[in-house]
Scaffold this motif. Structure first.
Motif, mmCIF file in Angstrom:
data_model
loop_
_atom_site.group_PDB
_atom_site.id
_atom_site.type_symbol
_atom_site.label_atom_id
_atom_site.label_comp_id
_atom_site.label_asym_id
_atom_site.label_seq_id
_atom_site.Cartn_x
_atom_site.Cartn_y
_atom_site.Cartn_z
ATOM 1 N N TYR A 120 0.811 -1.215 0.000
ATOM 2 C CA TYR A 120 0.000 0.000 0.000
ATOM 3 C C TYR A 120 0.849 1.270 0.000
ATOM 4 C CZ TYR A 120 -3.593 -3.395 1.274
ATOM 5 O OH TYR A 120 -4.437 -4.473 1.288
ATOM 6 N N GLN A 124 0.419 4.038 -2.845
ATOM 7 C CA GLN A 124 0.003 5.375 -2.418
ATOM 8 C C GLN A 124 0.977 6.449 -2.885
ATOM 9 O OE1 GLN A 124 -2.794 6.340 -0.815
ATOM 10 N NE2 GLN A 124 -2.158 8.480 -0.791
ATOM 11 N N ASP A 175 -8.229 -3.792 -3.869
ATOM 12 C CA ASP A 175 -7.638 -4.187 -2.590
ATOM 13 C C ASP A 175 -7.006 -2.988 -1.896
ATOM 14 O OD1 ASP A 175 -6.487 -6.274 -0.660
ATOM 15 O OD2 ASP A 175 -4.664 -5.328 -1.433
ATOM 16 N N PHE A 176 -6.351 -2.141 -2.674
ATOM 17 C CA PHE A 176 -5.738 -0.928 -2.132
ATOM 18 C C PHE A 176 -6.794 -0.012 -1.507
ATOM 19 C CE2 PHE A 176 -4.327 3.522 -3.189
ATOM 20 C CZ PHE A 176 -3.386 3.631 -2.176
ATOM 21 N N TYR A 177 -7.983 0.010 -2.102
ATOM 22 C CA TYR A 177 -9.062 0.854 -1.587
ATOM 23 C C TYR A 177 -9.875 0.178 -0.482
ATOM 24 C CZ TYR A 177 -8.127 3.571 -5.823
ATOM 25 O OH TYR A 177 -7.528 4.315 -6.814
ATOM 26 N N GLY A 178 -9.547 -1.078 -0.165
ATOM 27 C CA GLY A 178 -10.283 -1.785 0.878
ATOM 28 C C GLY A 178 -11.471 -2.565 0.356
ATOM 29 N N SER A 193 -11.214 -3.730 6.625
ATOM 30 C CA SER A 193 -10.678 -2.720 5.701
ATOM 31 C C SER A 193 -10.976 -1.291 6.144
ATOM 32 C CB SER A 193 -11.265 -2.944 4.306
ATOM 33 O OG SER A 193 -12.672 -2.780 4.336
ATOM 34 N N LYS A 195 -9.324 0.716 7.935
ATOM 35 C CA LYS A 195 -8.146 1.574 7.803
ATOM 36 C C LYS A 195 -7.962 2.029 6.368
ATOM 37 C CE LYS A 195 -3.189 1.776 8.789
ATOM 38 N NZ LYS A 195 -2.007 1.036 9.334
ATOM 39 N N ARG A 196 -8.168 1.105 5.416
ATOM 40 C CA ARG A 196 -8.016 1.469 4.013
ATOM 41 C C ARG A 196 -9.077 2.489 3.596
ATOM 42 N NH1 ARG A 196 -3.683 1.589 3.152
ATOM 43 N NH2 ARG A 196 -4.289 2.162 1.036
ATOM 44 N N VAL A 199 -8.139 5.916 4.814
ATOM 45 C CA VAL A 199 -7.102 6.516 3.966
ATOM 46 C C VAL A 199 -7.725 7.109 2.707
ATOM 47 C CG1 VAL A 199 -5.078 6.006 2.537
ATOM 48 C CG2 VAL A 199 -5.255 5.034 4.830
ATOM 49 N N LEU A 200 -8.724 6.405 2.174
ATOM 50 C CA LEU A 200 -9.383 6.869 0.954
ATOM 51 C C LEU A 200 -10.290 8.063 1.222
ATOM 52 C CD1 LEU A 200 -9.854 6.338 -2.067
ATOM 53 C CD2 LEU A 200 -11.679 4.747 -1.428
ATOM 54 N N ASN A 207 -6.484 9.954 -4.968
ATOM 55 C CA ASN A 207 -7.062 8.662 -5.341
ATOM 56 C C ASN A 207 -8.433 8.816 -5.991
ATOM 57 O OD1 ASN A 207 -5.162 6.510 -4.484
ATOM 58 N ND2 ASN A 207 -5.409 7.477 -2.480
#
Length: 276
Positions: A120, A124, A175-178, A193, A195-196, A199-200, A207
């Motif tokens: 990640y 990012q 997956d990066f976005y949860g 997810s 936490k992901r 972040v988004l 993003n």
């Protein structure tokens, strides 16, 4: 003057190689030269351009071998030049065929799809890769990337191999976005997810621009059927669960416009139901 076409082919190949080098396409030159080095006969019976040091070479000195094989020599040279030109004219296809690396990172698509999922921090912080993974008609900030062409769109849509790699790229970003793609091609929030998603869910998040690019690429590269379930998932997170409320502006101003009319009406009806 049977040797004139042969000399002309050599001249064209030489000009092409130096032109590609001049414009910084060293990886295409490398692929072209590699294909030449793999050859094992001067007669080009196996797609060859190397001198055979035995009887074929002796016949060539006598002017026989070259004359007899000049037709196949020219055909193979033309094929090699054509292949190099294809990489030059369809760089997005060449990248997804694993023939050239993304610039400036210099990583091939298979390297990215194997090594990058779950990394990640890399996903990012490195913004240059997104235009290579999801090309569309709009230029981006990476000047080494290329806008998508009509010819490339046709190739992508007709190639199961390329579409599969695009889908793998999409799953990596989900997956990066949860999120995750199910076997039924539905998109769901992954367990654990939060936490992901946090972040988004930030204002002015770059993003959000990436999501716009990904949606446009899916539409062009043979995966338009994945757009509706993704937008359905995003709408649920924004308007129902309030986990991506900072994405509301991007959703309404950009993402919804990537859908066709029928899917737009479907998503809008979902949003209206959330507000009831």
């Amino acid at each position: 003057m049977w040797f004139v076409p042969f000399l002309f082919g050599i001249l064209v190949a030489t000009i092409l190689i130096w032109t590609l080098r001049l414009f910084g396409h060293k990886e295409i030159v490398h692929n072209f030269m590699t294909s030449i080095q793999k050859c094992n006969q001067f007669g080009f019976q196996q797609n060859s351009v190397m001198l055979n040091r035995t009887s074929t070479f002796r016949r060539m000195i006598l002017g026989q071998g070259l004359r007899q094989n000049s037709g196949s020599i020219i055909s193979t040279l033309i094929g090699m030049v054509s292949s190099a030109c294809d990489q030059f004219s369809t760089p997005n296809v060449a990248f997804y065929e694993n023939k050239i690396p993304a610039k400036p990172n210099e990583e091939y698509i298979e390297e990215i799809l194997i090594k990058w999922p779950g990394n990640y921090t890399k996903l990012q912080n490195i913004a240059t890769y997104i235009q290579w993974l999801f090309p569309n008609r709009m230029p981006g900030t990476n000047k080494d990337a290329h806008v998508l062409t009509d010819k490339e769109v046709t190739i992508f849509q007709q190639s199961p191999e390329l579409r599969n790699r695009v889908k793998r790229s999409f799953e990596m970003m989900l997956d990066f976005y949860g999120l995750k793609l199910t076997e039924e091609n539905q998109i769901q929030v992954k367990k654990g997810s939060n936490k992901r998603l946090k972040v988004l869910n930030k204002m002015n998040n770059h993003n959000f621009l990436c999501i716009t690019r990904i949606l446009l690429a899916l539409k062009e590269l043979g995966h338009c059927k994945l757009m509706r379930p993704w937008m359905k998932c995003l709408a649920d997170l924004i308007y129902n669960k309030n986990q991506l409320h900072h994405a509301k502006f991007s959703f309404e101003s950009f993402w919804i416009d990537t859908l066709d009319a029928e899917d737009q009406l479907y998503i809008i009806s979902l949003i209206k139901n959330y507000s009831v």
